[in-house]
Design an enzyme around this catalytic site. Structure first.
Site, PDB file in Angstrom:
ATOM      1  N   SER A   1      46.461 -48.613 -11.398  1.00  0.00           N
ATOM      2  CA  SER A   1      45.296 -48.924 -12.234  1.00  0.00           C
ATOM      3  C   SER A   1      45.603 -50.189 -13.007  1.00  0.00           C
ATOM      4  O   SER A   1      46.780 -50.531 -13.212  1.00  0.00           O
ATOM      5  CB  SER A   1      45.066 -47.772 -13.223  1.00  0.00           C
ATOM      6  OG  SER A   1      44.162 -48.159 -14.246  1.00  0.00           O
TER       7      SER A   1
ATOM      8  N   TYR B   1      47.169 -41.003 -19.469  1.00  0.00           N
ATOM      9  CA  TYR B   1      46.805 -41.696 -18.224  1.00  0.00           C
ATOM     10  C   TYR B   1      47.550 -43.034 -18.100  1.00  0.00           C
ATOM     11  O   TYR B   1      48.142 -43.338 -17.057  1.00  0.00           O
ATOM     12  CB  TYR B   1      45.287 -41.917 -18.208  1.00  0.00           C
ATOM     13  CG  TYR B   1      44.760 -42.550 -16.938  1.00  0.00           C
ATOM     14  CD1 TYR B   1      44.452 -41.775 -15.833  1.00  0.00           C
ATOM     15  CD2 TYR B   1      44.564 -43.933 -16.859  1.00  0.00           C
ATOM     16  CE1 TYR B   1      43.959 -42.353 -14.665  1.00  0.00           C
ATOM     17  CE2 TYR B   1      44.071 -44.522 -15.697  1.00  0.00           C
ATOM     18  CZ  TYR B   1      43.768 -43.727 -14.600  1.00  0.00           C
ATOM     19  OH  TYR B   1      43.285 -44.303 -13.448  1.00  0.00           O
TER      20      TYR B   1
HETATM   21  C1  BGC Z   1      40.174 -45.487 -14.904  1.00  0.00           C
HETATM   22  C2  BGC Z   1      38.692 -45.684 -15.108  1.00  0.00           C
HETATM   23  C3  BGC Z   1      38.422 -46.997 -15.851  1.00  0.00           C
HETATM   24  C4  BGC Z   1      39.170 -48.161 -15.212  1.00  0.00           C
HETATM   25  C5  BGC Z   1      39.046 -49.447 -16.019  1.00  0.00           C
HETATM   26  C6  BGC Z   1      40.728 -46.708 -14.219  1.00  0.00           C
HETATM   27  O1  BGC Z   1      42.083 -46.551 -13.921  1.00  0.00           O
HETATM   28  O2  BGC Z   1      40.403 -44.311 -14.141  1.00  0.00           O
HETATM   29  O3  BGC Z   1      38.162 -44.597 -15.860  1.00  0.00           O
HETATM   30  O4  BGC Z   1      37.041 -47.280 -15.834  1.00  0.00           O
HETATM   31  O5  BGC Z   1      40.541 -47.832 -15.063  1.00  0.00           O
HETATM   32  O6  BGC Z   1      39.268 -49.260 -17.392  1.00  0.00           O
END
Ligand code: BGC
Length: 267
Positions: free
Chosen positions: A152, A165
């Site tokens: 991410s 996260y």
């Molecule tokens: C998340 C999303 C978010 C995106 C950008 C991703 O890794 O799961 O919820 O919109 O990152 O912030």
């Protein structure tokens, strides 16, 4: 450019929704047979398998919770029994459990780390064991095996309210790079795709209304919210021989979200 995955066998975790579904379909369209892993939502998993078959591809659904060692091992055994081996692993399964940090229950910290990070460890370990056992298959691919980790932008961008996260994705980055370093000499390539905001159920609230989407676009210099096909294309590239000289790389697919968008006006 050799983007074909013809004859290769891929496993995509969490492939019955969102980015995983898009990636499974993109790999199948490039010629790979695909295991559609799922943990809840059997109907959707079977629908993805059927949609891949209708488009001329081959897929099968296997249920396994990626955070459970016995289930992961059973899934790999089934795949290898059915198709002989694995050539491509896409560590995609992931979830969010968002809380203000001071209110975050330990169980939700653990769940996110278990699925997003330990799940990638367990699946990568099984895949690497099988790549080493199988040995080279140069008629299929230059590498012994390929792992693509779904990370991410939040392996780089701190994220208030989502500390579990962001910590899991930061962990994925150094797991991926350390694995890449450890196995490069065996010709196993390990890379990450780092999506920005992609329209999927995980971030539905962030784009569901025009107001929300306008506010989200402030964070995206390219001024478009991503779609799963953007991530599918990048994953096919990292799984194919077109990227044969790449390992240990974080490929941001984010419309510029990691470019400190607020700084386009000064600083
Ligand atoms: C998340 C999303 C978010 C995106 C950008 C991703 O890794 O799961 O919820 O919109 O990152 O912030």
């Amino acid at each position: 450019m050799d983007l074909s995955l013809e004859g290769q066998r891929a496993l995509v975790t969490g492939a019955n929704s969102g980015i995983g579904e898009g990636v499974a379909k993109a790999l199948a369209a490039a010629g790979a047979k695909v295991v559609v892993n799922w943990v809840s939502g059997e109907e959707r998993a079977e629908a993805v398998v059927a949609e891949i078959a209708a488009a001329g591809g081959t897929a099968m659904a296997i249920r396994a919770d990626v955070s459970k060692e016995d289930q992961v091992q059973a899934m790999f055994r089934r795949m290898i029994e059915a198709w002989g081996s694995i050539d491509i692993l896409v560590n995609n399964a992931g979830l969010q459990r968002d809380f203000a940090f001071h209110e975050m229950p330990l169980a939700d910290w653990r769940l996110v780390l278990d699925v997003n990070l330990t799940g990638q460890f367990l699946c990568s370990r099984e895949a690497i064991r099988e790549f080493l056992r199988r040995g080279p298959a140069p008629e299929l691919s230059a590498a012994l095996g390929k792992i693509v980790c779904m990370s991410s932008v939040h392996d780089l961008i701190p994220w208030a309210g989502h500390v579990n996260y962001a910590a899991s994705k930061g962990g994925v980055m150094l797991m991926m790079k350390s694995l890449a370093q450890e196995y490069a000499s065996r010709r196993i390539r390990v890379n990450s795709v780092c999506p920005g905001a992609i329209k999927t159920p995980i971030n539905h609230e962030a784009w569901a209304t025009p107001e929300a989407e306008t506010s989200l676009l402030r964070l995206i210099p390219y001024k478009r919210v991503g779609v799963v096909e953007d991530i599918g294309k990048a994953t096919v590239f990292l799984a194919s021989d077109a990227s044969d000289y790449m390992t240990g790389v974080n490929l941001y697919v984010d419309g510029g979200m990691t470019l400190y968008p607020g700084f386009d006006m000064g600083g």
